[in-house]
Write a protein that holds these residues in place. Structure first.
Motif, PDB file in Angstrom:
ATOM      1  N   LEU A 305      -5.108 -50.698 -68.908  1.00  0.00           N
ATOM      2  CA  LEU A 305      -4.504 -50.175 -70.129  1.00  0.00           C
ATOM      3  C   LEU A 305      -5.005 -48.759 -70.363  1.00  0.00           C
ATOM      4  O   LEU A 305      -6.215 -48.513 -70.391  1.00  0.00           O
ATOM      5  N   PHE A 306      -4.071 -47.822 -70.505  1.00  0.00           N
ATOM      6  CA  PHE A 306      -4.399 -46.418 -70.737  1.00  0.00           C
ATOM      7  C   PHE A 306      -3.770 -45.960 -72.052  1.00  0.00           C
ATOM      8  O   PHE A 306      -2.690 -46.416 -72.423  1.00  0.00           O
ATOM      9  N   GLY A 307      -4.406 -45.054 -72.699  1.00  0.00           N
ATOM     10  CA  GLY A 307      -3.836 -44.440 -73.890  1.00  0.00           C
ATOM     11  C   GLY A 307      -3.594 -42.960 -73.683  1.00  0.00           C
ATOM     12  O   GLY A 307      -4.442 -42.250 -73.117  1.00  0.00           O
ATOM     13  N   GLN A 308      -2.436 -42.470 -74.104  1.00  0.00           N
ATOM     14  CA  GLN A 308      -2.127 -41.049 -74.096  1.00  0.00           C
ATOM     15  C   GLN A 308      -1.778 -40.629 -75.521  1.00  0.00           C
ATOM     16  O   GLN A 308      -1.694 -41.457 -76.427  1.00  0.00           O
ATOM     17  N   GLU A 309      -1.553 -39.349 -75.710  1.00  0.00           N
ATOM     18  CA  GLU A 309      -1.311 -38.843 -77.052  1.00  0.00           C
ATOM     19  C   GLU A 309      -0.076 -39.474 -77.677  1.00  0.00           C
ATOM     20  O   GLU A 309      -0.080 -39.844 -78.853  1.00  0.00           O
ATOM     21  N   HIS A 310       0.991 -39.598 -76.891  1.00  0.00           N
ATOM     22  CA  HIS A 310       2.243 -40.089 -77.438  1.00  0.00           C
ATOM     23  C   HIS A 310       2.709 -41.410 -76.817  1.00  0.00           C
ATOM     24  O   HIS A 310       3.819 -41.856 -77.099  1.00  0.00           O
ATOM     25  N   ALA A 311       1.892 -42.015 -75.960  1.00  0.00           N
ATOM     26  CA  ALA A 311       2.323 -43.239 -75.277  1.00  0.00           C
ATOM     27  C   ALA A 311       1.113 -44.087 -74.872  1.00  0.00           C
ATOM     28  O   ALA A 311      -0.025 -43.615 -74.853  1.00  0.00           O
ATOM     29  N   VAL A 312       1.404 -45.343 -74.579  1.00  0.00           N
ATOM     30  CA  VAL A 312       0.413 -46.224 -73.960  1.00  0.00           C
ATOM     31  C   VAL A 312       0.991 -46.688 -72.632  1.00  0.00           C
ATOM     32  O   VAL A 312       2.214 -46.838 -72.480  1.00  0.00           O
ATOM     33  N   ILE A 313       0.109 -46.905 -71.643  1.00  0.00           N
ATOM     34  CA  ILE A 313       0.542 -47.281 -70.305  1.00  0.00           C
ATOM     35  C   ILE A 313      -0.141 -48.585 -69.907  1.00  0.00           C
ATOM     36  O   ILE A 313      -1.374 -48.699 -70.004  1.00  0.00           O
ATOM     37  N   PHE A 314       0.667 -49.531 -69.450  1.00  0.00           N
ATOM     38  CA  PHE A 314       0.160 -50.795 -68.920  1.00  0.00           C
ATOM     39  C   PHE A 314       0.432 -50.779 -67.413  1.00  0.00           C
ATOM     40  O   PHE A 314       1.579 -50.582 -66.996  1.00  0.00           O
ATOM     41  N   LYS A 315      -0.598 -51.003 -66.623  1.00  0.00           N
ATOM     42  CA  LYS A 315      -0.454 -50.939 -65.171  1.00  0.00           C
ATOM     43  C   LYS A 315      -0.980 -52.236 -64.558  1.00  0.00           C
ATOM     44  O   LYS A 315      -2.138 -52.616 -64.779  1.00  0.00           O
ATOM     45  N   ILE A 316      -0.139 -52.912 -63.795  1.00  0.00           N
ATOM     46  CA  ILE A 316      -0.514 -54.169 -63.140  1.00  0.00           C
ATOM     47  C   ILE A 316      -0.279 -54.022 -61.636  1.00  0.00           C
ATOM     48  O   ILE A 316       0.826 -53.697 -61.202  1.00  0.00           O
ATOM     49  N   GLN A 317      -1.343 -54.250 -60.877  1.00  0.00           N
ATOM     50  CA  GLN A 317      -1.295 -54.023 -59.425  1.00  0.00           C
ATOM     51  C   GLN A 317      -1.751 -55.277 -58.683  1.00  0.00           C
ATOM     52  O   GLN A 317      -2.753 -55.899 -59.039  1.00  0.00           O
ATOM     53  N   ASP A 318      -0.963 -55.663 -57.664  1.00  0.00           N
ATOM     54  CA  ASP A 318      -1.372 -56.780 -56.805  1.00  0.00           C
ATOM     55  C   ASP A 318      -1.286 -56.371 -55.352  1.00  0.00           C
ATOM     56  O   ASP A 318      -0.717 -55.337 -55.016  1.00  0.00           O
ATOM     57  N   TRP A 319      -1.865 -57.200 -54.506  1.00  0.00           N
ATOM     58  CA  TRP A 319      -1.825 -56.973 -53.059  1.00  0.00           C
ATOM     59  C   TRP A 319      -1.151 -58.169 -52.389  1.00  0.00           C
ATOM     60  O   TRP A 319      -1.646 -58.748 -51.432  1.00  0.00           O
ATOM     61  N   GLY A 320       0.031 -58.505 -52.951  1.00  0.00           N
ATOM     62  CA  GLY A 320       0.753 -59.685 -52.498  1.00  0.00           C
ATOM     63  C   GLY A 320       1.835 -59.387 -51.489  1.00  0.00           C
ATOM     64  O   GLY A 320       1.701 -58.491 -50.651  1.00  0.00           O
ATOM     65  N   ILE A 321       2.967 -60.115 -51.601  1.00  0.00           N
ATOM     66  CA  ILE A 321       4.001 -60.055 -50.560  1.00  0.00           C
ATOM     67  C   ILE A 321       4.826 -58.780 -50.622  1.00  0.00           C
ATOM     68  O   ILE A 321       5.448 -58.389 -49.640  1.00  0.00           O
ATOM     69  N   GLY A 322       4.864 -58.109 -51.767  1.00  0.00           N
ATOM     70  CA  GLY A 322       5.608 -56.862 -51.892  1.00  0.00           C
ATOM     71  C   GLY A 322       7.114 -57.062 -52.017  1.00  0.00           C
ATOM     72  O   GLY A 322       7.628 -58.177 -51.912  1.00  0.00           O
ATOM     73  N   ILE A 323       7.827 -55.949 -52.248  1.00  0.00           N
ATOM     74  CA  ILE A 323       9.278 -55.966 -52.451  1.00  0.00           C
ATOM     75  C   ILE A 323       9.921 -54.964 -51.502  1.00  0.00           C
ATOM     76  O   ILE A 323       9.504 -53.804 -51.429  1.00  0.00           O
TER      77      ILE A 323
END
Length: 384
Positions: A305-323
């Motif tokens: 979870l990141f915070g910026q001045e005008h937005a928040v960012i949610f980042k989810i990362q896995d090392w699975g099967i991929g797309i």
């Protein structure tokens, strides 16, 4: 049954047997029983046509009816009344078949005493009430499915995936319904033989199946609202770090099943942010659920979870099967699933729901994925 007499309709042509049962009921200390005795099936059907009863005691051998034919006629006359059949020692197979065909229990006449009789009557009433509750719930769920389907029929893109939707919904609701029917059947037919732990396990299966159906219907409803332009944000001030940790906590069961490690990091202290709590739960719950579902056993999932001045960012990362690149072109289409998912269960609705919830916030979703390497999904939502 608390606070009033239990009304019993006894259908028994043997006067001595009827008097003995009535005497047992008079001896019962924990309950008050009101017994009406008839000798013929036709008399019983007449009684049920104008009087309500809590339970029926049925002798399977009557002058005007033999065997299971009595049972079917009584159920047809009043399906809401539980039935306990009375049988002789050598007719136990017939009694068991009666239970399969709708009776709640059976008693062997020569083995009946006060305790056995009262317990059988009370358990029959309770089991019938539980089954009636499940029947009403299933009917309610069927009505909800019909309502949500009607909403989707009105949606702009319904003609593209209606057939797939009906097939998916029928399949995904049938599984938990089968679980409910199986668990309820075990509780009904083998209640006395089950340990308290087994009973609790079967009830937990029923609750879990109901929860799964409700969640599926909620997601279908959300897509219908979005496609008809009725999906709106109800903004409230949210503690995002606490909310994200709650999402991780809710995913613990599936995490343990695959022996995964989920690492959550909030990279700075955030003041409360105005977002829609329900829509955000759909976004993060689906994304984290996908990361867990498509990861290999023993793997790691990063949630940031990141915070910026005008937005928040949610980042989810896995090392699975991929797309694959081809599947990424259709990533947010309802019911689309990647070619490499194999036998991994899923409806193909998750990312479509995520996209609609992000759009409702006027946000942005970014996907970076490679087959066999893993997937990173970033959701950017404006602070206001």
């Amino acid at each position: 049954m608390v606070g009033h007499s239990v009304k019993i309709l006894l259908i028994e042509d043997n006067i001595a047997e009827a008097r003995l049962l009535q005497e047992y009921l008079h001896q019962a200390e924990s309950k008050q029983f009101l017994l009406v005795h008839v000798k013929r099936l036709r008399e019983a059907l007449s009684e049920l046509s104008h009087t309500s009863y809590d339970v029926i005691l049925l002798d399977l051998t009557l002058p005007d009816s033999q065997g299971l034919s009595s049972l079917s006629l009584l159920i047809k006359q009043d399906p809401s009344v539980p039935i306990v059949v009375l049988t002789n020692t050598n007719d136990e197979d017939l009694a068991i078949e009666a239970v399969r065909q709708g009776a709640q229990d059976y008693l062997v006449k020569r083995q009946v005493n006060v305790h056995v009789l009262v317990r059988a009557l009370c358990y029959a009433i309770e089991r019938k009430q539980a089954l009636e509750t499940l029947r009403i719930l299933n009917k309610s769920l069927e009505n909800r499915v019909e309502e949500r389907t009607a909403e989707l029929v009105k949606a702009q893109e319904i003609n593209q995936f209606k057939a797939e939707f009906v097939s998916m919904l029928s399949h995904d609701i049938r599984n938990p319904l089968n679980t409910i029917l199986l668990a309820a059947g075990l509780l009904q037919n083998h209640e006395e033989k089950l340990s308290q732990e087994k009973k609790h396990s079967h009830l937990q299966m029923i609750r879990s199946a109901i929860k799964n159906m409700a969640q599926l219907l909620d997601e279908v409803s959300l897509i219908g609202k979005a496609d008809s332009g009725k999906l709106q944000c109800d903004l409230i001030a949210m503690d995002l770090e606490a909310f994200c940790r709650q999402i991780v906590e809710e995913a613990q069961l599936s995490i343990k099943d695959k022996h995964l490690t989920v690492i959550f990091n909030c990279h700075q202290k955030l003041e409360p942010v105005l977002l829609d709590e329900s829509l955000l739960h759909h976004i993060l719950g689906n994304l984290l659920g996908n990361a867990i579902k498509y990861s290999l056993p023993g793997g790691i999932v990063n949630f940031e979870l990141f915070g910026q001045e005008h937005a928040v960012i949610f980042k989810i990362q896995d090392w699975g099967i991929g797309i694959s690149p081809q599947d990424q072109k259709h990533l947010f289409q309802p019911f689309h699933r990647g070619e490499n998912v194999g036998g991994i269960a899923g409806t193909g609705l998750g990312l479509s729901i995520v996209k609609k919830c992000v759009d409702a916030h006027q946000g942005e979703i970014l996907v970076n994925s490679e087959v066999g390497v893993g997937t990173t999904v970033s959701v950017i939502l404006p602070r206001e």
